[in-house]
Scaffold this active site. Structure first.
Site, PDB file in Angstrom:
ATOM      1  N   ASP A  47       0.837  -1.199   0.000  1.00  0.00           N
ATOM      2  CA  ASP A  47       0.000   0.000   0.000  1.00  0.00           C
ATOM      3  C   ASP A  47       0.874   1.252   0.000  1.00  0.00           C
ATOM      4  O   ASP A  47       2.023   1.219   0.458  1.00  0.00           O
ATOM      5  CB  ASP A  47      -0.893   0.021   1.237  1.00  0.00           C
ATOM      6  N   TYR A  75       6.836  -8.370   8.459  1.00  0.00           N
ATOM      7  CA  TYR A  75       6.531  -6.940   8.571  1.00  0.00           C
ATOM      8  C   TYR A  75       6.835  -6.424   9.977  1.00  0.00           C
ATOM      9  O   TYR A  75       6.725  -7.162  10.958  1.00  0.00           O
ATOM     10  CB  TYR A  75       5.044  -6.681   8.302  1.00  0.00           C
ATOM     11  N   ASP A  89      -6.312   1.794   7.819  1.00  0.00           N
ATOM     12  CA  ASP A  89      -5.008   2.406   8.095  1.00  0.00           C
ATOM     13  C   ASP A  89      -5.190   3.901   8.299  1.00  0.00           C
ATOM     14  O   ASP A  89      -6.286   4.444   8.128  1.00  0.00           O
ATOM     15  CB  ASP A  89      -3.972   2.085   7.010  1.00  0.00           C
ATOM     16  N   ARG A 182      -3.191  -4.428   7.857  1.00  0.00           N
ATOM     17  CA  ARG A 182      -4.085  -3.387   8.383  1.00  0.00           C
ATOM     18  C   ARG A 182      -5.361  -3.999   8.963  1.00  0.00           C
ATOM     19  O   ARG A 182      -5.925  -3.473   9.928  1.00  0.00           O
ATOM     20  CB  ARG A 182      -4.387  -2.329   7.325  1.00  0.00           C
TER      21      ARG A 182
END
Length: 240
Positions: A47, A75, A89, A182
């Site tokens: 993203d 991540y 988010d 997210r």
């Protein structure tokens, strides 16, 4: 008219550190145009709010996309509690905001995290590329529509709390293909009763490709075509 410039063919894999606010497609398009490449794609979208490992595939490496997309990802991300948004988010439209969400103790937070480790079911967010009846969800989301989505099985192999200062938590996760970080943030916030959204995210690893191998975009654009080609990694060997 400008004279036609022949496209350059390069085979290989390039690990990039995607800049924040760039889409994955933006990075591909910039490098493809700058170096006049005939084939360049990527394996695994990030993203715009995210940074970190973006695996680019040049030439014959584009045939490896499906194989690389299936790799696990790692991540590091920050959850902001007390806020929910339509995109799950920090960039989305705020749905709820609690300026002083009820504080949660670290021990209680660790207990809740245990529920999100291992095989779990996750419902894709409305702002995603998942198709429902042939339409991408994000197209419906942009129109303010919300439709039923089927939960899908994913696996969170590791979920480690690195920092915790309410109302924020920094976590590191190793997860399977198809995981939306997210949504993980949103679901953890919902489980705590405080709400939550993803504030930032860095992809540390995609399969065997790591952030330590990644190149920054400005530095790549300063290279000659020959230097750019020299940064390519070889195509992965087929799995037995």
């Amino acid at each position: 008219m400008k004279p036609h410039r022949p496209r350059r063919h390069i085979d290989g894999i390039l690990v990039m550190d995607k800049p924040r606010e760039w889409t994955s497609h933006d990075v591909v398009a910039k490098l493809r145009a700058h170096f006049q490449l005939d084939k360049l794609g990527h394996a695994g979208t990030l993203d715009p709010v995210a940074t970190g490992v973006l695996v680019l595939l040049a030439g014959r490496a584009t045939k490896c996309a499906e194989h690389l997309l299936a790799d696990e990802k790692e991540y590091r991300f920050v959850v902001l509690f007390g806020v929910t948004t339509d995109t799950q988010d920090i960039t989305g439209t705020v749905i709820t905001r609690d300026e002083q969400p009820p504080a949660v103790a670290r021990a209680a937070f660790e207990t809740v995290l245990q529920e999100f480790r291992g095989p779990i079911m996750q419902t894709p967010p409305m702002f995603s590329a998942v198709k429902v009846d042939g339409t991408r969800l994000y197209k419906l989301g942009r129109k303010g529509r919300e439709v039923e989505r089927e939960a899908r099985p994913i696996t969170i192999h590791e979920l480690v709390l690195e920092e915790f200062t309410w109302p924020r938590a920094t976590l590191r996760a190793v997860c399977s293909k198809g995981t939306y970080v997210r949504t993980l943030c949103h679901d953890i916030g919902a489980r705590l009763g405080a709400g939550g959204c993803m504030e930032s995210l860095v992809r540390l690893r995609s399969g065997v490709y790591t952030l330590e191998q990644a190149h920054a975009l400005p530095q790549m654009l300063a290279l000659t075509p020959e230097q750019f080609a020299a940064c390519m990694l070889p195509l992965p060997r087929p799995k037995p």
